[in-house]
Every structure is written in structure tokens, then in C-alpha cells.
Design an enzyme around this catalytic site. Structure first.
Site, PDB file in Angstrom:
ATOM      1  N   ARG A  62     -33.852  20.299  58.284  1.00 55.14           N
ATOM      2  CA  ARG A  62     -33.624  21.711  57.890  1.00 55.14           C
ATOM      3  C   ARG A  62     -34.964  22.428  57.720  1.00 55.14           C
ATOM      4  NH1 ARG A  62     -32.194  20.336  51.570  1.00 55.14           N
ATOM      5  NH2 ARG A  62     -34.344  20.543  50.867  1.00 55.14           N
ATOM      6  N   THR A 122     -37.021  29.874  53.419  1.00 50.01           N
ATOM      7  CA  THR A 122     -36.258  28.618  53.584  1.00 50.01           C
ATOM      8  C   THR A 122     -35.550  28.303  52.271  1.00 50.01           C
ATOM      9  OG1 THR A 122     -37.972  27.135  52.759  1.00 50.01           O
ATOM     10  CG2 THR A 122     -38.062  27.658  55.115  1.00 50.01           C
ATOM     11  N   LYS A 175     -51.134  19.609  47.853  1.00 47.11           N
ATOM     12  CA  LYS A 175     -51.393  20.366  49.073  1.00 47.11           C
ATOM     13  C   LYS A 175     -52.897  20.544  49.327  1.00 47.11           C
ATOM     14  CE  LYS A 175     -47.135  20.893  50.404  1.00 47.11           C
ATOM     15  NZ  LYS A 175     -46.652  20.166  51.589  1.00 47.11           N
ATOM     16  N   TYR A 210     -48.033  20.450  42.835  1.00 52.80           N
ATOM     17  CA  TYR A 210     -47.920  20.899  44.229  1.00 52.80           C
ATOM     18  C   TYR A 210     -49.285  21.338  44.757  1.00 52.80           C
ATOM     19  CZ  TYR A 210     -45.592  23.308  48.164  1.00 52.80           C
ATOM     20  OH  TYR A 210     -45.161  23.716  49.397  1.00 52.80           O
ATOM     21  N   ASP A 234     -35.652  12.122  58.199  1.00 51.63           N
ATOM     22  CA  ASP A 234     -35.340  12.740  56.902  1.00 51.63           C
ATOM     23  C   ASP A 234     -34.768  11.679  55.971  1.00 51.63           C
ATOM     24  OD1 ASP A 234     -34.871  14.753  54.835  1.00 51.63           O
ATOM     25  OD2 ASP A 234     -34.955  16.194  56.484  1.00 51.63           O
ATOM     26  N   LYS A 249     -43.419  22.779  37.196  1.00 50.99           N
ATOM     27  CA  LYS A 249     -43.424  22.916  35.729  1.00 50.99           C
ATOM     28  C   LYS A 249     -44.870  23.167  35.342  1.00 50.99           C
ATOM     29  CE  LYS A 249     -39.477  21.715  33.509  1.00 50.99           C
ATOM     30  NZ  LYS A 249     -38.603  22.635  34.190  1.00 50.99           N
ATOM     31  N   LEU A 283     -48.238  22.487  33.466  1.00 53.44           N
ATOM     32  CA  LEU A 283     -48.838  21.170  33.237  1.00 53.44           C
ATOM     33  C   LEU A 283     -48.462  20.591  31.874  1.00 53.44           C
ATOM     34  CD1 LEU A 283     -50.726  19.026  34.373  1.00 53.44           C
ATOM     35  CD2 LEU A 283     -52.674  20.390  33.603  1.00 53.44           C
ATOM     36  N   ALA A 331     -42.524  16.777  55.611  1.00 48.35           N
ATOM     37  CA  ALA A 331     -41.692  16.577  54.401  1.00 48.35           C
ATOM     38  C   ALA A 331     -42.485  16.962  53.156  1.00 48.35           C
ATOM     39  CB  ALA A 331     -41.251  15.113  54.319  1.00 48.35           C
ATOM     40  N   ASN A 385     -51.639  27.825  41.938  1.00 48.86           N
ATOM     41  CA  ASN A 385     -50.553  28.720  41.547  1.00 48.86           C
ATOM     42  C   ASN A 385     -50.065  28.333  40.154  1.00 48.86           C
ATOM     43  OD1 ASN A 385     -49.002  30.908  42.082  1.00 48.86           O
ATOM     44  ND2 ASN A 385     -47.613  29.877  43.516  1.00 48.86           N
TER      45      ASN A 385
HETATM   46  P1  NAD Z   1     -37.105  22.134  52.700  1.00 46.74           P
HETATM   47  O1  NAD Z   1     -36.850  21.654  51.322  1.00 46.74           O
HETATM   48  O2  NAD Z   1     -36.144  23.074  53.320  1.00 46.74           O
HETATM   49  O3  NAD Z   1     -37.331  20.911  53.689  1.00 46.74           O
HETATM   50  C1  NAD Z   1     -38.129  19.795  53.348  1.00 46.74           C
HETATM   51  C2  NAD Z   1     -37.573  18.585  54.045  1.00 46.74           C
HETATM   52  O4  NAD Z   1     -38.353  17.437  53.674  1.00 46.74           O
HETATM   53  C3  NAD Z   1     -36.128  18.300  53.631  1.00 46.74           C
HETATM   54  O5  NAD Z   1     -35.337  18.078  54.768  1.00 46.74           O
HETATM   55  C4  NAD Z   1     -36.263  17.073  52.781  1.00 46.74           C
HETATM   56  O6  NAD Z   1     -35.125  16.236  52.766  1.00 46.74           O
HETATM   57  C5  NAD Z   1     -37.456  16.381  53.415  1.00 46.74           C
HETATM   58  N1  NAD Z   1     -38.020  15.397  52.480  1.00 46.74           N
HETATM   59  C6  NAD Z   1     -38.345  15.606  51.176  1.00 46.74           C
HETATM   60  N2  NAD Z   1     -38.745  14.452  50.624  1.00 46.74           N
HETATM   61  C7  NAD Z   1     -38.684  13.498  51.578  1.00 46.74           C
HETATM   62  C8  NAD Z   1     -38.946  12.111  51.604  1.00 46.74           C
HETATM   63  N3  NAD Z   1     -39.360  11.457  50.509  1.00 46.74           N
HETATM   64  N4  NAD Z   1     -38.762  11.434  52.761  1.00 46.74           N
HETATM   65  C9  NAD Z   1     -38.332  12.073  53.871  1.00 46.74           C
HETATM   66  N5  NAD Z   1     -38.051  13.387  53.910  1.00 46.74           N
HETATM   67  C10 NAD Z   1     -38.227  14.104  52.773  1.00 46.74           C
HETATM   68  O7  NAD Z   1     -38.567  22.786  52.626  1.00 46.74           O
HETATM   69  P2  NAD Z   1     -39.358  23.663  53.680  1.00 46.74           P
HETATM   70  O8  NAD Z   1     -39.539  25.004  53.083  1.00 46.74           O
HETATM   71  O9  NAD Z   1     -38.817  23.523  55.031  1.00 46.74           O
HETATM   72  O10 NAD Z   1     -40.787  22.946  53.572  1.00 46.74           O
HETATM   73  C11 NAD Z   1     -41.343  22.141  54.585  1.00 46.74           C
HETATM   74  C12 NAD Z   1     -42.811  21.895  54.233  1.00 46.74           C
HETATM   75  O11 NAD Z   1     -43.507  23.138  54.140  1.00 46.74           O
HETATM   76  C13 NAD Z   1     -43.031  21.213  52.899  1.00 46.74           C
HETATM   77  O12 NAD Z   1     -44.121  20.318  52.992  1.00 46.74           O
HETATM   78  C14 NAD Z   1     -43.382  22.362  51.985  1.00 46.74           C
HETATM   79  O13 NAD Z   1     -44.130  21.929  50.875  1.00 46.74           O
HETATM   80  C15 NAD Z   1     -44.184  23.232  52.901  1.00 46.74           C
HETATM   81  N6  NAD Z   1     -44.276  24.633  52.500  1.00 46.74           N
HETATM   82  C16 NAD Z   1     -43.175  25.445  52.495  1.00 46.74           C
HETATM   83  C17 NAD Z   1     -43.328  26.781  52.114  1.00 46.74           C
HETATM   84  C18 NAD Z   1     -42.175  27.764  52.109  1.00 46.74           C
HETATM   85  O14 NAD Z   1     -42.384  28.915  51.734  1.00 46.74           O
HETATM   86  N7  NAD Z   1     -40.996  27.395  52.516  1.00 46.74           N
HETATM   87  C19 NAD Z   1     -44.582  27.261  51.723  1.00 46.74           C
HETATM   88  C20 NAD Z   1     -45.656  26.406  51.736  1.00 46.74           C
HETATM   89  C21 NAD Z   1     -45.502  25.096  52.138  1.00 46.74           C
END
Ligand code: NAD
Length: 449
Positions: free
Chosen positions: A219, A390, A359, A355, A240, A297, A299, A291, A349
């Protein structure tokens, strides 16, 4: 996820309210669709005297199917303005930027593109040239903020010495709607010993014959990456957690890909993943460590298990999985390792110490590994997304969510496709001189700047 404010700002009553109250008015960003030309319009090229690229720039654009001219006509509009600033050797020479862009900006189309090309300051040859080249960053970051209102962007490319012929894939990306949400960024070519572009046999399927492993592919951003890399010709191996295996299998079935149901933090995950890619394809060309989770939360209220989980998923497990794949020589020459950082990993942040730490660790991973694997022809880069629509951002409190959307040069959130297009650009064989980069896909968010 729907951005109701943006929809409202574009209906007749909403438009009236937004204008009269001086509220942000998010422009509709042009996005690329399959079969469309990369750039719908002409690109105007300018250069500082003595610049290094010379005629190469127009030739590079031509071979990418992009029309360019070197002389501006008052009656014309331009979809892109590209300035070769490699000839600027002192701060007085920065006047060349103003002389090119000030008149040309009046002819910039909506969702237009400003691209400045410079020399890596550390390779500029003199102290005064290094200072002037570094100044280009401030130029694009400020220009990006000025042109965002009509969906336009400004970015800087530092072409390292020897990487002059490797600009094609990056110019295609930055000048096209594929980079709709990439703004105010600095891209460095030739940071490692890799300075050449690998050939692309079929521009419509640049990833034909490549295998891409994407974690978190059921997803959100991971699913968009799987679809986009598949669109570009790659065979997909999606991973996943077992709880989402039905969703993952549905996506993989659609793309003719292979599904791995595995938690990347499991002790045997590196072996399970390496065995699976070996069995399915004998190896892998593109590895995207997508992933990630948040357990936000402050700190002072942080639980140890959540802290550990966030860091291990984003940066611990990717290190172990990459090490196993490299050890077993399963990442092929010309390979790509791509991490997903975040603007929180750059600027920090409130409420995101775990996080932000995780990151920022992804950036450390890129810096370290890119130097170690350059000799094998493998590049290592990361994308740092800003606010992207998302499931992850649905859990944010409303105020923070709205701030995340509006406080940027483009005053809206990005779409998953925007991150996926950036991954496809890194993955492109033509991008083999790009390593050690962390590029934000954030619409030039003020949070994270
Ligand atoms: P999401 O939660 O929709 O998707 C993350 C996916 O990672 C999920 O399918 C989840 O099941 C999988 N996942 C989590 N833990 C896992 C594990 N232990 N093993 C295998 N799979 C695992 O989130 P997203 O928004 O699509 O985020 C994707 C990436 O982008 C992440 O690394 C997130 O930190 C990063 N990110 C997202 C945003 C945003 O605004 N959406 C911003 C900055 C960074």
C-alpha cells in the site's frame, strides 16, 4: 487521501473566499501520464560565459526528445528555463543568473521548471569559484518559493567533473511533470567515482530486464513504487508483513510480481529475502527499503519498545538485508540501493524523536554505503518525502496535517506517485552517476527545510 481544502479553493465560491481572505491557493500540479511527451513545450537554455557544458546541453535535451532554444522570444512561453552556471567563477558572476532569469520568468508557463546546473563546489578549482557555486543553492531555494504559486519548481544540479555526459536522466526528470513535487532540491552527480551514465535501450521501458525488490509494497508509497517501476519495465518482488499478505498478493498478482510475506525485523529476514530473490530471479538490480512506521510520542513519554521498533524498521533492518544481499553477491553490477528518509530526518520534528533519529540514520546509511559499493558499480541514494497523502498521514492531528499540507511552496501535500517517480529516476540506468544523494520530495516544505 482527499485534500478538501484544495478542491474547495478551485470551485467558484471557494476561489472568491480564498482570494479575498489571502488564503493559500494550491495550484493544480501537472503530472505525467504514459504516452505523453516528457515536456509539453519548449525549454529555454542560457549559459554563463565560459560554462563547461556548451553545446552538450542542447544535444542532451534533444536526445531525450525535449525541444530547446537558446534565444528568447518575447512572444513565446517556455515550459522550462535551464541555466548552465558552471562558468561562474566568482560572486560578481552570479549577476548572470539574474540577467537570464529576470526577463525569462515573465515567459514561464504554469507547472514550469527552473533548472540551474553548476559544478560541485569542492571541484570548482578555486576558493572564489567554490563560494560562487555554493551560492547557487540559495538562488534555487528562493526562486522555488517565488514560482510555486503556479505549480512551477526550481532545482539545482551539480555536475561533477567528468559527469557532463550523465545529465540526461536527471534533466528528463526535473523538466518533466514527473518531478511535480520536487522543489528547491540540490542533486549531485559524480560524488563518488561513478561519473558515467549507463545506456538505456528503450526510453519507454528504461527498467526492462531489471528486478526490483520493494519493502512495504502492499500500500501507500511502496505500492506506487511497485506500479511505477513495473510501468518502466521492471519485474517486481514485493514484500510486506504477513498480516498484509492478502493485499500484497493482490498487488503482485496484478503486476505479475513475486510476493514475500515477511517482517523485515525478524532475525531470519535477511536470509529469507536473499533466498527468495535468488530463487525468483537469480539476483536483484534495485532494492528499495521503503517499509517504515511511526510511533510518535514526545521523548518524555516514549516507550522503549516503540523507540526500538521505529529505528529497527527504518534503518536497522535495511542495513542487515543489504549486507546479506551484498555478501551473497545478489545485487548485480549497475545495482541501486534506495532508502526512504523523511524531512523529519533532516530537520527534526516535534514529537518525532524516534522517527527523526531513524530517518537521519537512513542518510548515514547512504553516505557510508555509497562510498563502499561504488567500485561495484552500485549506487546508494535516498528520497526524503515531505507530506504525502497516504494512510500514514491520516493519523496526524488535524492542525499538524493542515500545516504539513499548506506550509510549502506548492501549498499542498504530494501524491504517492511523486515519490515513486523519484525512485524510478534513481533506478534508471542513465542515473548511474548519481550516488550518495538525499533528495526531498516535499514541495519545498517549510517544515524540514
Ligand atoms: P504506509 O504505512 O502506508 O506503508 C508502509 C508499509 O510498510 C506498510 O505496508 C507496512 O505494512 C510496511 N511495513 C511496516 N513495518 C514493516 C515490517 N516490519 N516489515 C515489513 N513491512 C513493514 O506508509 P507510507 O506513507 O507509504 O510510507 C512509506 C515510507 O515512506 C515509510 O518509510 C515512511 O516512513 C516514509 N515516509 C512517508 C511520508 C508520508 O508523508 N507518507 C513522509 C515521509 C516518509
Amino acid at each position: 487521501m482527499a485534500d478538501r481544502y484544495q478542491s474547495l479553493a478551485h470551485n467558484p465560491i471557494g476561489k472568491f473566499i480564498v482570494k479575498n481572505l489571502g488564503l493559500p491557493n494550491p495550484p493544480v500540479l501537472e503530472r505525467w501520464s504514459e504516452g505523453s511527451p516528457l515536456v509539453k513545450g519548449t525549454v529555454l537554455i542560457g549559459a554563463a560565459p565560459g560554462s563547461r557544458l556548451g553545446k552538450k546541453l542542447a544535444a542532451t535535451l534533444k536526445s531525450s526528445g525535449i525541444t530547446s532554444v537558446g534565444v528568447r522570444a518575447d512572444s513565446k512561453t517556455y515550459k522550462g528555463l535551464v541555466f548552465d552556471a558552471t562558468g561562474i567563477t566568482d560572486t560578481a558572476g552570479l549577476a548572470d543568473l539574474q540577467q537570464f532569469f529576470t526577463p525569462a520568468l515573465r515567459s514561464l508557463a504554469s507547472s514550469g521548471r527552473l533548472v540551474v546546473i553548476g559544478t560541485l563546489p569542492e571541484q570548482a578549482g578555486s576558493e572564489t569559484a567554490a563560494i560562487a557555486q555554493r551560492a547557487l543553492e540559495g538562488f534555487v531555494r528562493s526562486a522555488g518559493k517565488e514560482v510555486g504559486g503556479n505549480g512551477s519548481t526550481a532545482n539545482l544540479v551539480y555536475a561533477g567533473i567528468g559527469a557532463e555526459d550523465a545529465l540526461g536522466s536527471t534533466l528528463e526528470f526535473l523538466l518533466s511533470p514527473k518531478s511535480a513535487f520536487v522543489d528547491g532540491q540540490v542533486i549531485r552527480l559524480g560524488l563518488t567515482e561513478l561519473v558515467d551514465a549507463d545506456p538505456v535501450a528503450d526510453p519507454a521501458k528504461p527498467l526492462a530486464g531489471k528486478v526490483a525488490l520493494i519493502t512495504g509494497a502492499s500500500r501507500g508509497l511502496g505500492e506506487a513504487m511497485a506500479r511505477t517501476l513495473h510501468r518502466d519495465g521492471a519485474q517486481i518482488v514485493g514484500l510486506d508483513v504477513p498480516q498484509l499478505s492478502a493485499e500484497l498478493e493482490a498487488v503482485m498478482a496484478e503486476l505479475g510480481g513475486t510476493a514475500i510475506a515477511e517482517d523485515i525485523t525478524a532475525p531470519d529476514a535477511p536470509k529469507v529475502i536473499a533466498d527468495a530473490v535468488k530463487k525468483a530471479h537469480g539476483g536483484v538490480d534495485i532494492v528499495v527499503h521503503n517499509a517504515g512506521i511511526t510511533r510518535d510520542k514526545r521523548l518524555k513519554n516514549m516507550k522503549t519498545e516503540n523507540w526500538n521498533l521505529v529505528i529497527d524498521i527504518s534503518v536497522g533492518a535495511p542495513q542487515r538485508i543489504t549486507a546479506e544481499l551484498l555478501e551473497r553477491k545478489l545485487i548485480r553490477p549497475g545495482g541501486r540501493v534506495i532508502g526512504i528518509s523523511s524531512i523529519a530526518g533532516i530537520a527534526g520534528n516535534n514529537g518525532q524523536t524516534s522517527y527523526g533519529t531513524a530517518k537521519a540514520g537512513v542518510i548515514g546509511f547512504v553516505n557510508d554505503l555509497s562510498k563502499r559499493v561504488a567500485k561495484d558499480g552500485i549506487t546508494v541514494n535516498a528520497i526524503a518525502p515531505g507530506f504525502i497523502e497516504t494512510d500514514m498521514v491520516k493519523t496526524m492531528p488535524l492542525g499538524i496535517r493542515e500545516a504539513g499540507r499548506r506550509l510549502s511552496s506548492l501549498s499542498q501535500g504530494g501524491q504517492p506517485i511523486d515519490v515513486a517517480e523519484a525512485i524510478a529516476w534513481y533506478a534508471n540506468p542513465g542515473s548511474s552517476a548519481i550516488s550518495g544523494n538525499v533528495v526531498r520530495v516535499c514541495g519545498q516544505a517549510l517544515i524540514g527545510a
